[in-house]
Scaffold this motif. Structure first.
Motif, mmCIF file in Angstrom:
data_model
loop_
_atom_site.group_PDB
_atom_site.id
_atom_site.type_symbol
_atom_site.label_atom_id
_atom_site.label_comp_id
_atom_site.label_asym_id
_atom_site.label_seq_id
_atom_site.Cartn_x
_atom_site.Cartn_y
_atom_site.Cartn_z
ATOM 1 N N GLN A 47 61.969 107.635 -71.706
ATOM 2 C CA GLN A 47 62.038 106.950 -72.998
ATOM 3 C C GLN A 47 60.775 107.234 -73.813
ATOM 4 O O GLN A 47 60.848 107.531 -75.011
ATOM 5 C CB GLN A 47 62.222 105.453 -72.785
ATOM 6 N N GLU A 68 60.887 110.830 -75.025
ATOM 7 C CA GLU A 68 61.807 111.021 -76.149
ATOM 8 C C GLU A 68 61.180 110.518 -77.447
ATOM 9 O O GLU A 68 61.380 111.106 -78.511
ATOM 10 C CB GLU A 68 63.146 110.336 -75.868
ATOM 11 N N LYS A 87 62.105 117.374 -70.518
ATOM 12 C CA LYS A 87 63.146 116.365 -70.731
ATOM 13 C C LYS A 87 64.287 116.576 -69.733
ATOM 14 O O LYS A 87 64.782 115.616 -69.131
ATOM 15 C CB LYS A 87 63.657 116.431 -72.166
ATOM 16 N N LYS A 136 60.454 112.748 -80.823
ATOM 17 C CA LYS A 136 60.828 112.343 -82.186
ATOM 18 C C LYS A 136 59.624 112.403 -83.127
ATOM 19 O O LYS A 136 59.736 112.861 -84.271
ATOM 20 C CB LYS A 136 61.422 110.935 -82.184
ATOM 21 N N LYS A 138 65.523 114.006 -66.724
ATOM 22 C CA LYS A 138 66.914 113.581 -66.587
ATOM 23 C C LYS A 138 67.462 113.923 -65.202
ATOM 24 O O LYS A 138 68.213 113.142 -64.614
ATOM 25 C CB LYS A 138 67.783 114.219 -67.678
#
Length: 179
Positions: free
Chosen positions: A162, A165, A10, A169, A14
């Motif tokens: 996206q 992520e 992640k 989750k 980024k």
């Protein structure tokens, strides 16, 4: 996948997105600078106001343009003025001074050499500016193409982040302790 590996991925995504956004900003600034430089040289000359308003990354280029355009236009205008005056003298001689009378002079020395030179000089400055603008247009097209590529990469990385992520989750929900 372990939480550490997921967090590292992640962070990597980024960072890549941030780097692409920085590249996009730099390319956009280069396009704006090139456009400003092109407008400054559009008439073949650079005024003091244009010089002071010059983007910093094109300041040296603009100074070089001033030096080179002046020299190139001067040399070309000198050659063309001499050729033009010779042609006028020959035409005047062939027509038995009739051409000279029509032009308001009886010999080639009566032509306003300075005015002729200045007009040709202005034309040559404009031509030189157009030549530089053609290469600038090509440079801007290359930058636009590069910008499109970076935008495409940025969209792909943002989509990947996206989706990643969402997976994180889902993994959190699956690994949650259920009572």
């Amino acid at each position: 996948m372990s939480w550490i590996a997921m967090s590292m991925r992640k962070m990597q995504l980024k960072k890549e997105i941030s780097d692409l956004q920085l590249d996009l900003t730099k390319i956009s600034q280069s396009i704006q600078s090139a456009s400003k430089y092109a407008s400054n040289i559009s008439d073949g000359t650079i005024t003091f106001a244009e010089m002071s308003d010059c983007p910093s990354d094109f300041f040296g280029t603009q100074v070089d343009f001033m030096n080179n355009s002046s020299q190139a236009a001067y040399q070309s205008a000198t050659i063309k003025t001499n050729a033009y005056l010779q042609q006028l003298a020959q035409t005047n001689a062939i027509t038995g001074n009739q051409y000279g009378y029509a032009m308001g002079t009886t010999d080639a020395s009566g032509y306003d050499q300075t005015t002729i030179f200045n007009e040709i000089y202005k034309e040559e400055l404009k031509k030189y500016g157009e030549q530089v603008q053609n290469s600038l247009n090509q440079y801007e097209e290359e930058l636009e193409h590069e910008k499109e590529q970076v935008e495409t990469q940025l969209q792909a990385k943002e989509s990947e982040l996206q989706a990643y992520e969402e997976r994180v989750k889902q993994n959190i929900q699956q690994d949650a302790i259920k009572f």
